[in-house]
Scaffold this active site. Structure first.
Site, short mmCIF file in Angstrom:
data_model
loop_
_atom_site.label_atom_id
_atom_site.label_comp_id
_atom_site.label_asym_id
_atom_site.label_seq_id
_atom_site.Cartn_x
_atom_site.Cartn_y
_atom_site.Cartn_z
N GLY A 1 0.81 -1.21 0.00
CA GLY A 1 0.00 0.00 0.00
C GLY A 1 0.85 1.26 0.00
O GLY A 1 2.04 1.21 -0.29
N HIS B 1 4.24 1.64 -8.16
CA HIS B 1 3.23 0.58 -8.11
C HIS B 1 2.34 0.65 -9.36
O HIS B 1 2.00 -0.37 -9.96
CB HIS B 1 2.34 0.73 -6.87
CG HIS B 1 3.06 0.61 -5.56
ND1 HIS B 1 3.21 1.67 -4.69
CD2 HIS B 1 3.67 -0.45 -4.96
CE1 HIS B 1 3.86 1.26 -3.61
NE2 HIS B 1 4.16 -0.01 -3.74
N GLY C 1 8.81 -5.31 -8.68
CA GLY C 1 9.72 -4.26 -9.11
C GLY C 1 11.18 -4.66 -8.96
O GLY C 1 11.56 -5.32 -7.99
N LEU D 1 11.20 5.86 -6.57
CA LEU D 1 9.96 6.05 -5.83
C LEU D 1 9.84 4.95 -4.78
O LEU D 1 10.14 3.79 -5.06
CB LEU D 1 8.75 5.97 -6.77
CG LEU D 1 8.64 7.09 -7.81
CD1 LEU D 1 7.39 6.87 -8.65
CD2 LEU D 1 8.60 8.44 -7.15
P1 AMP Z 1 6.01 -2.35 -1.65
O1 AMP Z 1 4.63 -1.80 -1.53
O2 AMP Z 1 7.08 -1.38 -1.29
O3 AMP Z 1 6.17 -3.68 -0.94
O4 AMP Z 1 6.26 -2.67 -3.19
C1 AMP Z 1 5.36 -3.46 -3.92
C2 AMP Z 1 5.95 -3.75 -5.27
O5 AMP Z 1 6.19 -2.53 -5.97
C3 AMP Z 1 7.32 -4.46 -5.17
O6 AMP Z 1 7.39 -5.46 -6.17
C4 AMP Z 1 8.28 -3.35 -5.42
O7 AMP Z 1 9.51 -3.77 -5.96
C5 AMP Z 1 7.52 -2.50 -6.42
N1 AMP Z 1 8.05 -1.12 -6.43
C6 AMP Z 1 8.28 -0.33 -5.36
N2 AMP Z 1 8.82 0.84 -5.74
C7 AMP Z 1 8.95 0.78 -7.09
C8 AMP Z 1 9.47 1.67 -8.09
N3 AMP Z 1 9.97 2.87 -7.77
N4 AMP Z 1 9.44 1.28 -9.38
C9 AMP Z 1 8.94 0.06 -9.72
N5 AMP Z 1 8.44 -0.82 -8.83
C10 AMP Z 1 8.46 -0.48 -7.53
#
Ligand code: AMP
Length: 270
Positions: A22, A28, A138, A175
């Protein structure tokens, strides 16, 4: 969740899955766009997973703007939002955890013991529950991506794990939901991380030794007051073993503190 996934399957439609914690941002959203493009239906999960936080980490203060996230998902055309409670995922008596040995103990794993055990466990549970065909992760969390890929291979999971490029701010900062912890001054200083990775990658590419290029990246980062480096290293793009000399697919990976905020980033040597 499972009933909805069964309904999608019965219609012979493909399902893409984007797991998140979230506090959604454009990074995302980029995963969601990709999932939409490649599947008939898309499910996003929002779950701040207690099992991947250490006892002194930011679990309780991790941002949870659920209404905003829900609206963003709706506006992006997400078909289902899965927002389980901790009790849904870890009901009383829960005992089963996934450990991707070796890969989980390196780098971030050394500084966050148990973190990747929590990540692998929850991602496996989410894949089982959403029944997706493809999962979109990501490259920003590169070690996580490699661990989930390894788990999917080792456990014969039917899902394809798809890595997506890192979305960045104009100054290069990746990000991240955690960027909102940074004060305005720290936010400006945080750009040093990507700049230093980028410079080091260019230097290595043009023939400078890995150790010299990384030393100068370390000095640059440490020129920011209140910064601390957990690690910065050149690694093999799959096994994550440390490299003294470049090879195809190698990446510079890093984790750095700016004040009380821990940031991670990585860059491929091209
Ligand atoms: P998180 O909510 O931080 O657990 O991230 C959820 C998904 O979004 C994970 O697969 C992350 O690697 C991806 N993600 C987070 N930040 C970025 C970004 N700046 N660019 C691309 N994907 C991202």
């Amino acid at each position: 969740m499972r009933a909805w996934a069964d309904w999608v399957k019965k219609k012979n439609q493909s399902l893409g899955f984007v797991p998140t914690m979230g506090a959604l941002h454009a990074g995302h959203a980029s995963l969601i766009y990709r999932a939409k493009k490649e599947n008939d239906k898309v499910v996003v999960s929002i779950f701040v997973n207690p099992a991947q936080f250490g006892p002194h980490e930011d679990f309780s203060r991790y941002p949870r703007p659920f209404e905003e996230d829900r609206k963003l998902c709706a506006s992006l055309g997400v078909d289902a939002l899965y927002h389980p409670s901790s009790e849904d995922i870890y009901p009383q008596g829960y005992r089963t955890y996934v450990n991707v040995e070796g890969l989980s103990d390196l780098w971030c794993g050394r500084f966050r013991p148990g973190h990747f055990r929590g990540v692998a466990t929850v991602v496996l549970k989410l894949l089982q529950t959403t029944f997706a065909d493809r999962a979109y992760l990501g490259e920003k969390d590169y070690q996580q991506l490699m661990i989930i890929r390894r788990m999917a291979r080792d456990l014969n999971l039917p899902q394809r794990i798809i890595g997506c490029p890192t979305l960045r701010e104009k100054d290069g900062l990746a990000l991240s939901s955690r960027n909102q912890y940074l004060s305005p001054i720290e936010r400006a200083q945080a750009a040093i991380l990507y700049r230093s990775l980028n410079t080091a990658a260019k230097k290595i590419k043009s023939g400078e030794t890995v150790s010299r290029a990384l030393s100068s990246a370390r000095r640059n980062i440490l020129s920011v007051p209140q910064s601390k480096i957990d690690y910065i290293a050149l690694v093999d793009g799959e096994s994550l073993e440390e490299l003294k000399t470049p090879r195809p697919g190698a990446r510079i990976i890093s984790a750095v503190w700016i004040g009380k905020t821990r940031l991670i980033d990585n860059i491929k040597l091209v």
